[in-house]
Scaffold this active site. Structure first.
Site, PDB file in Angstrom:
ATOM      1  N   HIS A 109       0.814  -1.218   0.000  1.00 16.19           N
ATOM      2  CA  HIS A 109       0.000   0.000   0.000  1.00 16.19           C
ATOM      3  C   HIS A 109       0.848   1.270   0.000  1.00 16.19           C
ATOM      4  CE1 HIS A 109       0.335  -0.299   4.534  1.00 16.19           C
ATOM      5  NE2 HIS A 109       0.437   1.000   4.392  1.00 16.19           N
ATOM      6  N   ASP A 139       0.375  -7.876   1.658  1.00 12.54           N
ATOM      7  CA  ASP A 139       0.684  -6.444   1.677  1.00 12.54           C
ATOM      8  C   ASP A 139       2.191  -6.207   1.770  1.00 12.54           C
ATOM      9  OD1 ASP A 139       0.150  -3.720   1.549  1.00 12.54           O
ATOM     10  OD2 ASP A 139      -0.081  -3.497   3.715  1.00 12.54           O
ATOM     11  N   GLY A 213       3.256   6.621   8.051  1.00 13.65           N
ATOM     12  CA  GLY A 213       4.643   6.785   7.613  1.00 13.65           C
ATOM     13  C   GLY A 213       5.532   5.674   8.124  1.00 13.65           C
ATOM     14  N   ASN A 214       5.102   5.001   9.209  1.00 13.99           N
ATOM     15  CA  ASN A 214       5.845   3.844   9.724  1.00 13.99           C
ATOM     16  C   ASN A 214       5.623   2.595   8.865  1.00 13.99           C
ATOM     17  OD1 ASN A 214       5.666   5.150  12.862  1.00 13.99           O
ATOM     18  ND2 ASN A 214       7.466   3.924  12.368  1.00 13.99           N
ATOM     19  N   SER A 215       4.589   2.602   8.037  1.00 15.35           N
ATOM     20  CA  SER A 215       4.265   1.423   7.243  1.00 15.35           C
ATOM     21  C   SER A 215       5.477   0.974   6.437  1.00 15.35           C
ATOM     22  CB  SER A 215       3.111   1.721   6.285  1.00 15.35           C
ATOM     23  OG  SER A 215       1.907   1.877   6.981  1.00 15.35           O
ATOM     24  N   GLY A 272      -5.598 -27.690  -0.712  1.00 14.70           N
ATOM     25  CA  GLY A 272      -6.682 -28.302  -1.463  1.00 14.70           C
ATOM     26  C   GLY A 272      -7.843 -28.726  -0.585  1.00 14.70           C
TER      27      GLY A 272
END
Length: 468
Positions: A109, A139, A213-215, A272
């Site tokens: 992101h 992500d 901003g830490n992401s 499966g």
């Protein structure tokens, strides 16, 4: 009598008073004996780790579209300007160098839709970066620094399965763009599975302050190793409220290994089998003490699960000696196992425990026949695929699902504007059954006055009528 009670009380108080000044107890609390004891600090860990944590800047060009252009009366009388004004949209996040050649891991992101990505090192140098791999299911994205041959400082992975609640951790990133920042806290919880961020619901929760901003930044343990990638916060205000989530290092390791191997997509083991959570009612019917484990709802024929002997109504309670509390926990544990080997699954069947050996292999992906619909129609711009076992696993569909599924939508495509969504299954168009992508391509090339579309979304069949 009164005197004897009074004497006893006085005696007891004297004993308690003298105990409070017991020399042995006093030795537990003392004045620091040297300047070194006053300088207990996380600084040595931070100094070792900081050079490997970077800032990630992503930019994309977007058209600043006037909503009046969507009004047919406005368009008729005033026409459509030939040149739409453009605007540069920027996002900011963090990243971690995980390979000395310049591989950086961050969040999808942070760089989603970017036309340009730049990475700023701790020493203020900037490099352009290319996107090697994006894995929306976790992500996580892997970047490579361009035009450089130097060796960069890196962080090693810790075994995130060995982390314990209460362990001290540090979070390093670039919150609000103020510059590289270090916060500390503890691991508040492990195996958080009801967060709703990615396909693999299994997160480390921490109270180390994490903000926008830490992401993509690092969560490190006290040995200076990477415990996880900070990815989200729970907040009512947009700032840190002491509930942050990080993707465990063992999952990050899998994604990075795929990027190093040159893959454009992460290859994971395929079980499966369709799993479901154990409700209190199901637990009672099975005679379980608590509603834990992953219940097998169905098994795909000829899948690794079928070959291992897994059956419907089996209850999976462990994998390779690790407890499985719910289907999300099993999905994470299974997805982090290396391909090519086997996994030992603990199953409860008819009141007895059974051990099964499951081969770790990828789902068959032949016959996907992906294409982007280009014909002028409600489907224009949609990327569609036939439903193979791999596609079904990726989108959480039953393996025997019929139809054609939408796997991607252009940001400003006709399909997106009409309201189609990723994961929509197209069953029929104008009474024509859609079994493969070629069927939809043919149906989309026709130009009827009315489009009658039958699709499945979220398990519900929907009939839609659109103007031609």
């Amino acid at each position: 009598m009164f005197r004897s009670i009074r004497a006893a009380v006085i005696t007891a108080l004297c004993i308690a008073f003298s105990a409070s000044f017991d020399p042995a107890t006093a030795q537990d609390r003392r004045v620091p004996s040297s300047p070194a004891e006053l300088r207990m600090s996380y600084a040595p860990i931070v100094q070792r780790v900081q050079p490997a944590v970077v800032n990630v800047y992503a930019a994309k060009v977007v058209q600043n579209r006037n909503p009046l252009l969507d009004d047919p009366i406005f368009r008729r009388f005033f026409g459509v300007p030939g040149q739409q004004p453009e605007q540069m949209q920027r996002s900011l996040g963090s990243g971690v160098i995980v390979d000395a050649s310049g591989l950086v891991v961050t969040n999808v992101h942070v760089i989603e839709g970017a036309d340009q990505v730049k990475v700023s090192l701790a020493d203020k140098r900037e490099f352009e970066a290319e996107i090697l791999l994006k894995d929306p299911r976790t992500d996580l994205a892997v970047l490579r620094l361009k035009d450089t041959k130097e060796k960069f400082p890196t962080l090693d992975f810790t075994n995130s399965d060995e982390l314990l609640v209460g362990d001290v951790v540090l979070a390093i990133g670039n919150p609000f763009g103020v510059g590289q920042t270090v916060t500390h806290g503890i691991i508040s919880a492990l195996a958080r599975t009801q967060v709703g961020i990615t396909d693999y619901q299994f997160f480390i929760q921490t109270d180390a302050a994490i903000n926008p901003g830490n992401s993509g930044g690092a969560l490190v343990d006290m040995s200076g190793k990477l415990a996880g990638i900070n990815t989200a916060i729970y907040s009512r205000s947009g700032g840190s409220q002491g509930i942050g989530f990080a993707i465990p290092a063992n999952m990050v390791r899998v994604v990075v290994a795929s990027a190093k191997g040159g893959g454009k997509a992460v290859k994971r083991p395929w079980l499966g089998a369709k799993l479901q959570a154990v409700t209190p009612e199901i637990a009672e019917s099975l005679g379980l003490r608590s509603p834990t484990g992953a219940l097998v709802a169905s098994v795909v024929s000829s899948s690794p699960a079928a070959k291992a002997g897994l059956k419907s109504s089996d209850l999976i309670i462990g994998i390779d000696g690790q407890t499985v509390d719910d289907p999300n926990a099993f999905d994470y544990r299974f997805a982090t196992r290396p391909l090519g080997g086997t996994a030992q699954i603990d199953v409860q069947r008819g009141g007895k425990q059974v051990k099964l050996t499951v081969a770790l292999e990828t789902a068959p992906d032949t016959g996907r026949n992906e294409l982007v619909v280009t014909a002028r129609s409600p489907f224009q711009g949609a990327k569609v695929s036939s439903i193979t076992p791999a596609v079904a696993d990726e989108l959480h569909l039953d393996a025997d699902t019929e139809g054609v599924v939408i796997t991607d939508l252009g940001g400003d495509s006709a399909a997106a504007n009409v309201g189609f969504q990723k994961g929509d299954i197209i069953l029929a168009v104008n009474n024509q059954k859609i079994s493969k992508t070629g069927d939809l391509e043919k149906a989309a090339s026709e130009r009827p006055r009315v489009w009658r579309i039958t699709l499945v979304r979220g398990g519900q069949q929907i009939n839609v009528t659109l103007g031609g």
